[in-house]
Design an enzyme around this catalytic site. Structure first.
Site, mmCIF file in Angstrom:
data_model
loop_
_atom_site.group_PDB
_atom_site.id
_atom_site.type_symbol
_atom_site.label_atom_id
_atom_site.label_comp_id
_atom_site.label_asym_id
_atom_site.label_seq_id
_atom_site.Cartn_x
_atom_site.Cartn_y
_atom_site.Cartn_z
ATOM 1 N N GLU A 86 -2.559 -8.864 2.870
ATOM 2 C CA GLU A 86 -2.967 -9.373 4.182
ATOM 3 C C GLU A 86 -4.469 -9.240 4.414
ATOM 4 O OE1 GLU A 86 -2.403 -5.004 4.957
ATOM 5 O OE2 GLU A 86 -1.576 -6.525 3.605
ATOM 6 N N HIS A 113 -3.741 -4.666 -0.498
ATOM 7 C CA HIS A 113 -3.332 -5.278 0.769
ATOM 8 C C HIS A 113 -3.416 -6.794 0.654
ATOM 9 C CE1 HIS A 113 -3.167 -1.697 3.389
ATOM 10 N NE2 HIS A 113 -4.114 -1.222 2.599
ATOM 11 N N CYS A 138 0.843 -1.201 0.000
ATOM 12 C CA CYS A 138 0.000 0.000 0.000
ATOM 13 C C CYS A 138 0.880 1.255 0.000
ATOM 14 C CB CYS A 138 -1.007 -0.028 1.144
ATOM 15 S SG CYS A 138 -2.351 1.179 0.933
#
Length: 204
Positions: free
Chosen positions: A187, A185, A81
């Site tokens: 994650e 992202h 990001c």
């Protein structure tokens, strides 16, 4: 087991990055210690919020020197990001330009789209030689949250640049030697993000 340091420089969202990397088998350390950041098999630079604020935090932990040393040694780095955005030469927010870490040529600029921020799931178009997206099905979606982006044409010759579109095309990921980065992202991208992180771990 690959040893990964997540650089702790005051940016948010670090714990979710740690958990996601542990999920795919990495031994993860969250640290601002320059030695730990240089010596790890892989270094992750997360980032949320404003470009200028992230750069201020990175300067405090001597990130420019750490990353320059890792790149010279060919040791992998992954930006996520705003952690991707700061790898470029500069970022422009509210008309103010802030120097970035300068590992990649290009500027981060406002995304021209009818709805800002770009928030939610989107597909990407990786090149055939991408390592990050190896084995990923066409149409796989990843989770984005951003209002600024790097426009196509950024990066060095020989970079593997992955594009996405929200209002206009923008760089969703880049792979340049030991430097890899994603605007989205991983994650927060479920199984698809885990697979991408596993692909990155495979380069360590």
């Amino acid at each position: 087991m690959s040893r990964v340091t997540v650089l702790d420089y005051g940016s948010g969202n670090v714990r979710s990055a740690v958990r996601a990397l542990e999920r795919v088998g990495a031994e993860v350390r969250l640290s601002a210690d320059p030695a730990a950041a240089v010596e790890a098999d892989g270094l992750v630079v997360p980032g949320v919020g404003a470009f200028a604020a992230c750069m201020a935090g990175l300067r405090q932990v001597r990130a420019q020197q750490i990353l320059a040393e890792r790149v010279r040694a060919g040791r992998p780095v992954l930006g996520i990001c705003v952690g991707m955005q700061v790898l470029f030469a500069a970022g422009v927010e509210h008309g103010v330009e802030t120097p970035g870490l300068g590992l990649l040529p290009g500027r981060v600029e406002p995304l021209a789209a009818p709805v800002i921020p770009h928030m939610g799931w989107n597909t990407v178009r990786p090149p055939k030689d991408s390592v990050l997206f190896a084995g990923m099905a066409e149409g796989t979606r990843y989770y984005f949250v951003h209002s600024y982006a790097v426009h196509p044409g950024a990066g060095r010759p020989g970079c593997a640049v992955t594009l996405a579109e929200h209002g206009e095309p923008f760089v969703a990921a880049v792979e340049a030697g030991p430097v890899s980065a994603t605007q989205f992202h991983p994650e927060k991208s479920g199984d698809a993000g885990a697979e991408l992180l596993a692909n990155w771990l495979g380069t360590l």
